[in-house]
Each structure stands twice: as C-alpha cells, then as structure tokens.
Design a protein around this motif. Structure first.
Motif, PDB file in Angstrom:
ATOM      1  N   GLY A 286     -14.695   6.799 -29.380  1.00 36.39           N
ATOM      2  CA  GLY A 286     -14.130   8.120 -29.125  1.00 36.39           C
ATOM      3  C   GLY A 286     -13.442   8.670 -30.637  1.00 36.39           C
ATOM      4  N   CYS A 287     -13.477   7.880 -31.547  1.00 34.83           N
ATOM      5  CA  CYS A 287     -13.009   8.156 -32.873  1.00 34.83           C
ATOM      6  C   CYS A 287     -14.026   9.259 -33.463  1.00 34.83           C
ATOM      7  CB  CYS A 287     -12.324   7.054 -33.713  1.00 34.83           C
ATOM      8  SG  CYS A 287     -13.887   6.253 -34.541  1.00 34.83           S
ATOM      9  N   THR A 288     -15.336   9.036 -32.981  1.00 36.78           N
ATOM     10  CA  THR A 288     -16.305  10.185 -33.854  1.00 36.78           C
ATOM     11  C   THR A 288     -16.256  11.155 -33.515  1.00 36.78           C
ATOM     12  OG1 THR A 288     -18.192   9.340 -32.150  1.00 36.78           O
ATOM     13  CG2 THR A 288     -17.944   7.932 -33.741  1.00 36.78           C
ATOM     14  N   ILE A 289     -15.712  11.622 -32.256  1.00 41.31           N
ATOM     15  CA  ILE A 289     -15.673  13.061 -31.788  1.00 41.31           C
ATOM     16  C   ILE A 289     -14.190  13.610 -32.175  1.00 41.31           C
ATOM     17  CG2 ILE A 289     -17.318  12.842 -30.031  1.00 41.31           C
ATOM     18  CD1 ILE A 289     -15.404  12.292 -28.103  1.00 41.31           C
ATOM     19  N   ALA A 290     -13.478  12.989 -32.985  1.00 38.60           N
ATOM     20  CA  ALA A 290     -12.236  13.702 -33.575  1.00 38.60           C
ATOM     21  C   ALA A 290     -12.562  14.062 -34.916  1.00 38.60           C
ATOM     22  CB  ALA A 290     -10.985  12.596 -33.753  1.00 38.60           C
ATOM     23  N   THR A 291     -11.892  15.181 -35.490  1.00 40.10           N
ATOM     24  CA  THR A 291     -12.422  15.582 -36.610  1.00 40.10           C
ATOM     25  C   THR A 291     -11.568  14.948 -37.831  1.00 40.10           C
ATOM     26  OG1 THR A 291     -10.324  17.084 -36.861  1.00 40.10           O
ATOM     27  CG2 THR A 291     -12.274  17.967 -35.832  1.00 40.10           C
ATOM     28  N   ALA A 292     -11.893  14.793 -39.015  1.00 42.79           N
ATOM     29  CA  ALA A 292     -11.364  14.100 -40.139  1.00 42.79           C
ATOM     30  C   ALA A 292      -9.523  14.520 -40.266  1.00 42.79           C
ATOM     31  CB  ALA A 292     -11.833  14.426 -41.351  1.00 42.79           C
ATOM     32  N   GLU A 293      -9.375  15.793 -40.092  1.00 40.44           N
ATOM     33  CA  GLU A 293      -7.949  16.105 -39.925  1.00 40.44           C
ATOM     34  C   GLU A 293      -7.211  15.685 -38.854  1.00 40.44           C
ATOM     35  OE1 GLU A 293     -10.752  18.070 -40.164  1.00 40.44           O
ATOM     36  OE2 GLU A 293     -10.717  18.926 -42.420  1.00 40.44           O
ATOM     37  N   GLU A 294      -7.983  15.483 -37.709  1.00 40.65           N
ATOM     38  CA  GLU A 294      -7.185  15.150 -36.723  1.00 40.65           C
ATOM     39  C   GLU A 294      -6.880  13.746 -36.795  1.00 40.65           C
ATOM     40  OE1 GLU A 294      -8.936  18.040 -33.145  1.00 40.65           O
ATOM     41  OE2 GLU A 294      -9.884  16.101 -33.600  1.00 40.65           O
ATOM     42  N   LEU A 295      -7.640  12.853 -37.205  1.00 35.32           N
ATOM     43  CA  LEU A 295      -7.734  11.261 -37.641  1.00 35.32           C
ATOM     44  C   LEU A 295      -6.659  11.275 -38.654  1.00 35.32           C
ATOM     45  CD1 LEU A 295      -8.481   8.530 -37.221  1.00 35.32           C
ATOM     46  CD2 LEU A 295     -10.291   8.964 -38.868  1.00 35.32           C
ATOM     47  N   ASP A 296      -6.777  11.840 -39.639  1.00 34.27           N
ATOM     48  CA  ASP A 296      -5.886  11.922 -40.867  1.00 34.27           C
ATOM     49  C   ASP A 296      -4.148  12.108 -40.559  1.00 34.27           C
ATOM     50  OD1 ASP A 296      -4.229  13.277 -43.296  1.00 34.27           O
ATOM     51  OD2 ASP A 296      -5.767  11.681 -44.160  1.00 34.27           O
ATOM     52  N   THR A 297      -4.107  13.159 -39.714  1.00 31.03           N
ATOM     53  CA  THR A 297      -2.735  13.520 -39.319  1.00 31.03           C
ATOM     54  C   THR A 297      -2.172  12.565 -38.545  1.00 31.03           C
ATOM     55  OG1 THR A 297      -3.282  15.831 -39.600  1.00 31.03           O
ATOM     56  CG2 THR A 297      -1.348  15.284 -38.078  1.00 31.03           C
ATOM     57  N   ALA A 298      -3.091  12.178 -37.158  1.00 26.89           N
ATOM     58  CA  ALA A 298      -2.411  11.262 -36.364  1.00 26.89           C
ATOM     59  C   ALA A 298      -2.111   9.777 -37.103  1.00 26.89           C
ATOM     60  CB  ALA A 298      -3.684  10.855 -35.291  1.00 26.89           C
ATOM     61  N   LEU A 299      -2.771   9.316 -38.070  1.00 22.79           N
ATOM     62  CA  LEU A 299      -2.271   8.075 -38.600  1.00 22.79           C
ATOM     63  C   LEU A 299      -1.121   8.309 -39.715  1.00 22.79           C
ATOM     64  CD1 LEU A 299      -5.912   6.675 -39.573  1.00 22.79           C
ATOM     65  CD2 LEU A 299      -4.547   5.601 -37.893  1.00 22.79           C
ATOM     66  N   PHE A 300      -1.048   9.368 -40.238  1.00 20.81           N
ATOM     67  CA  PHE A 300      -0.171   9.211 -41.532  1.00 20.81           C
ATOM     68  C   PHE A 300       0.736  10.237 -41.574  1.00 20.81           C
ATOM     69  CE2 PHE A 300      -4.673   8.282 -43.626  1.00 20.81           C
ATOM     70  CZ  PHE A 300      -4.435   6.885 -43.361  1.00 20.81           C
ATOM     71  N   ASN A 301       0.643  11.224 -40.485  1.00 14.34           N
ATOM     72  CA  ASN A 301       1.619  12.320 -40.301  1.00 14.34           C
ATOM     73  C   ASN A 301       1.729  12.855 -39.136  1.00 14.34           C
ATOM     74  OD1 ASN A 301       3.679  13.965 -41.180  1.00 14.34           O
ATOM     75  ND2 ASN A 301       2.351  15.701 -41.814  1.00 14.34           N
ATOM     76  N   PRO A 302       1.870  11.957 -38.032  1.00  9.56           N
ATOM     77  CA  PRO A 302       1.877  12.446 -36.754  1.00  9.56           C
ATOM     78  C   PRO A 302       2.736  13.404 -36.461  1.00  9.56           C
ATOM     79  CG  PRO A 302       2.751  10.235 -36.501  1.00  9.56           C
ATOM     80  CD  PRO A 302       2.198  10.510 -38.126  1.00  9.56           C
ATOM     81  N   ASP A 303       2.288  14.528 -35.457  1.00 10.01           N
ATOM     82  CA  ASP A 303       3.424  15.735 -35.058  1.00 10.01           C
ATOM     83  C   ASP A 303       3.104  15.994 -33.729  1.00 10.01           C
ATOM     84  OD1 ASP A 303       5.060  17.844 -35.109  1.00 10.01           O
ATOM     85  OD2 ASP A 303       4.055  19.127 -36.083  1.00 10.01           O
ATOM     86  N   GLY A 304       3.233  15.019 -32.623  1.00 11.90           N
ATOM     87  CA  GLY A 304       3.139  15.416 -31.322  1.00 11.90           C
ATOM     88  C   GLY A 304       1.779  14.857 -30.947  1.00 11.90           C
ATOM     89  N   LEU A 305       1.254  15.289 -29.850  1.00  6.80           N
ATOM     90  CA  LEU A 305       0.253  14.933 -29.156  1.00  6.80           C
ATOM     91  C   LEU A 305      -1.117  15.729 -29.400  1.00  6.80           C
ATOM     92  CD1 LEU A 305      -1.692  12.950 -26.999  1.00  6.80           C
ATOM     93  CD2 LEU A 305      -0.485  14.446 -25.292  1.00  6.80           C
ATOM     94  N   VAL A 306      -2.048  15.325 -29.857  1.00  7.22           N
ATOM     95  CA  VAL A 306      -3.479  16.046 -29.939  1.00  7.22           C
ATOM     96  C   VAL A 306      -4.339  15.559 -28.839  1.00  7.22           C
ATOM     97  CG1 VAL A 306      -5.123  16.695 -31.439  1.00  7.22           C
ATOM     98  CG2 VAL A 306      -3.042  16.893 -32.278  1.00  7.22           C
ATOM     99  N   VAL A 307      -5.042  16.117 -27.948  1.00  3.63           N
ATOM    100  CA  VAL A 307      -6.235  16.076 -27.334  1.00  3.63           C
ATOM    101  C   VAL A 307      -7.504  16.390 -27.761  1.00  3.63           C
ATOM    102  CG1 VAL A 307      -6.872  15.810 -24.886  1.00  3.63           C
ATOM    103  CG2 VAL A 307      -4.585  15.543 -25.284  1.00  3.63           C
ATOM    104  N   VAL A 308      -8.380  15.615 -28.117  1.00  2.00           N
ATOM    105  CA  VAL A 308      -9.775  16.162 -28.324  1.00  2.00           C
ATOM    106  C   VAL A 308     -10.334  17.068 -27.104  1.00  2.00           C
ATOM    107  CG1 VAL A 308     -12.204  15.575 -29.168  1.00  2.00           C
ATOM    108  CG2 VAL A 308     -10.017  14.274 -29.829  1.00  2.00           C
ATOM    109  N   PRO A 309     -10.767  18.253 -27.362  1.00  2.00           N
ATOM    110  CA  PRO A 309     -11.429  18.906 -26.273  1.00  2.00           C
ATOM    111  C   PRO A 309     -12.753  18.656 -25.727  1.00  2.00           C
ATOM    112  CG  PRO A 309     -11.637  20.192 -28.324  1.00  2.00           C
ATOM    113  CD  PRO A 309     -10.585  18.962 -28.611  1.00  2.00           C
TER     114      PRO A 309
END
Length: 396
Positions: A286-309
C-alpha cells in the motif's frame, strides 16, 4: 514536507515496499538513507536513494547479532529514525530498551512488543476484532490434528491458515484455485502452532497500509490485487476507495496506541462488509501507491488524515513477466491487469533494484539449503523472507 533532512535506517531492504520507501525518501525527498539486509544482492541496497548499505546477521536465526549489527549502524551513521520493513521488527521491539540506551536520540518507529504480538497472532487478532466489533468470519482454533479434521467438516467450503503463517503460505482450502494443494491429514496443529479454520467467504481480497502516531492514523491507502503470483501474494496493486478499511484501522490503532506502520488484509463481500483477515504490523504494498510527499509528511510532519484516492496503480514488473512466461495462456490477461501500472523496483533514474531483483534469486538457493526443501510452488515466496520472519516463538 519535513523541514529538515533526516538520517534514516531501513531494515530488510529486499522487500518491494522497502525499495519503494527508500526511493521516495532518499532519491526523491533527499533524506540520508542507510539500508540493511542479510545478503548483498538485496534490491534495496542498490537503490539510488541509498547513501550507505550494511549487511547484518539474519534476525530469525541470529537475533542477538542482528540487533547488535543494527545498533552499530545506528551509532556509526548517527541515525535519526529506524524504519523496520518486515518481521525483524519483533526482534527490534524486544530489544527496544537496549537500542534506546545505545542511541537515545533516535526515533524507533514501531509500537510496543505487546501490541505487535497481539495483532501478529491470527488467533488473538480475531479476538481483538471481535472486542472492537469488527466483522470476522466464524472461526475454529485448532491445536490438534483431530480438532483440525473436525473443523474442516463444519462447512461445505472452508479455508484454513496457520496462526503465524505469512505471505500466502501455510494455507489450505477445499474451494477456489488453491483447493487440493495440501491434504488435510498433512496439517498438524499444536498448542504452540495453532491453525484457524473458517467458513470460505466469497468476495474480493483487499489490503490496506497506514502510518500512525500514538493511535492516530495520518496516512491510509486501501488496494486490491488485479494480479497475484501463484494465487498468493499480489504483484499488481491498485488503490480503491474504502472507508470501511479506514474505520477498522482507526479502531485498532486507537485501541493499541499504535505508532508505526500497520497493514491489514480483508475479504470484502458483495454487501460491502470488510471481514478482517489478518494484520501485518509493518509496511506492505500500500505504501507504493502513496506519493513521496505524502509519505514524507505522514512520517515527519503529520497534519491530519490523508487518504490515498482510488485509481493509482503499481506493479512488480519482473513478477508480471515471469507469470506471463510461465503461463502463456494468461499473458494477455496479465498484461491487461498491469496496464497503466508503474514499476516498484524500476523507478525513474533508479533501475538497479530491478536488476538486483533478478540477481537476488540466489537467495532461493540459500533458502533451499537452510530449509532442506526441494523446488516447490511456494519456494519463490518463502525464500523472500525465510531469514527475516518471526514465527511466534518466545523471544528470549
């Protein structure tokens, strides 16, 4: 996006999702990446996103030496975050205090050992789901051969799995494409190695992957497999909209105060119910279908929930080609299933992992020697992780 570049250490770099995260965080986002594995041909060690590679002892066979090797790499490379990518996480979690003492300023991105063991054991995971009012197929837990035989007679169509089986291995059924591959009398459950027997439900296999911080899900993707290898692990991954999977992960993450990556398998029936199948306390495709920016933000600077479309697609290209060559009559449907998918091992300007995914087949020989097995249908899947697996044994 994270404000400062970090120094990251990934373990079990052979796995396709490890290769993906290494590429995204190292090559695309510019973090300093150290990758480890037990053999030199591990594809992730050769990604353009890797600044330094290390070989470690095999965690399954030499857990103490493995932990010692990881600590050595963390100290030598001044690592900020450790990101485990397979079941070596159990050996790391068992030694968390030792690692924290050796590297007090390093973030260890995994949950407690108690949380890990509760979801990894399919028996206790089923109990957890029932406690949280999440749907689970009716289950019989068997610890003897006699109990197993009796359970398989409960339903016309049934499906059984080892409590600690992984990767589509250690399963048996009397219905569907895997029916008859294993004889009922060959299954010998024990108290330490129980088997679960369930009614065979008809539906679509779905999986999810999430990143959580202290019980809060900050990034979630759900996907299905348009194509699987030998009717087992998926080799093409396509994201789908699934509020049911998100709700399930949110309940479990909150209950266990989960920090780290977590993945689930479901059986989605025609009425939309997502029956809980198992949990993998680590990253998956499932991580392969997230973008690099989504992964980076979720790990190091999360700001609420992001759901991959829905509608994003990735594939393990070499596995797709292998399936088409081994089964020429399926070639047309294989390529149709893979149409529009981007490669996991062959990213833009980062092709060496694809080459090493072929060279790493040497590891199959090591598995055959270690396990005393001849070639079999399960060989390729089992060889991928025989030395980074946790089988539920007591962690000393």
């Amino acid at each position: 996006m994270s404000a400062a570049k970090k120094r990251l250490l990934f373990t079990s770099a052979r796995m396709p999702f490890a290769v993906d995260e290494i590429h995204k965080l190292g090559d695309e986002m510019g973090h300093y990446v150290v990758a480890t594995d037990t053999f030199r041909e591990s594809p992730g060690l050769h990604s353009a996103g890797v600044n330094q590679g290390y070989l470690t002892a095999p965690p399954t066979q030499e857990p103490d030496n493995f932990v010692r090797d990881v600590i050595g790499a963390v100290q030598a490379q001044d690592i900020d975050w450790v990101l485990p990518c397979f079941e070596e996480v159990f050996y790391l979690a068992k030694n968390r205090e030792l690692i924290e003492k050796s590297a007090p300023d390093t973030t260890l991105f995994w949950p407690s050992l108690d949380a890990l063991t509760e979801v990894n054991d399919k028996t206790t995971f089923a109990d957890l789901c029932e406690r949280l009012d999440l749907p689970v197929a009716e289950t019989v837990v068997c610890t003897t051969s006699e109990e197993f035989v009796a359970a398989t007679q409960k339903w016309e169509h049934w499906f059984a799995r080892a409590s600690f089986g992984r990767g589509g291995l250690d399963i048996i059924t009397n219905y569907g494409p895997l029916a008859g591959e294993t004889a009922v009398e060959d299954i010998t459950p024990t108290d330490d190695d129980p088997w679960l027997v369930q009614e065979f439900l008809v539906g679509q296999d779905r999986c999810s992957w999430s990143i959580c911080h202290e019980g809060e899900v900050v990034l979630h993707s759900c996907y299905h497999h348009p194509l699987a290898i030998d009717d087992r692990g998926g080799i093409v991954f396509e994201s789908v909209d699934s509020p049911e999977s998100l709700a399930a992960v949110q309940k479990i993450a909150k209950e266990l105060n989960w920090t780290g990556q977590i993945s689930m398998d479901y059986l989605a029936t025609e009425d939309g119910t997502h029956y809980m199948v198992e949990c993998n306390p680590r990253p998956t495709a499932g991580c392969t279908i997230a973008t690099a920016e989504e992964l980076d933000t979720a790990l190091f600077n999360p700001d609420g929930l992001v759901v991959v479309p829905g509608g994003r697609k990735k594939m393990i290209k070499a596995a797709v080609l292998r399936d088409a060559l081994l089964h020429p009559t399926r070639a047309k449907s294989d390529f149709a299933a893979a149409k529009g998918a981007k490669g996991v091992y062959d990213q833009r300007k980062d092709h060496m992992p694809l080459i090493y995914s072929a060279l790493s087949l040497r590891h199959v020989l090591a598995y055959r020697k270690a396990a005393g097995k001849e070639a079999s249908k399960e060989l390729l899947v089992a060889a991928q992780f025989f030395d980074i697996l946790y089988d539920g044994s007591p962690l000393n």
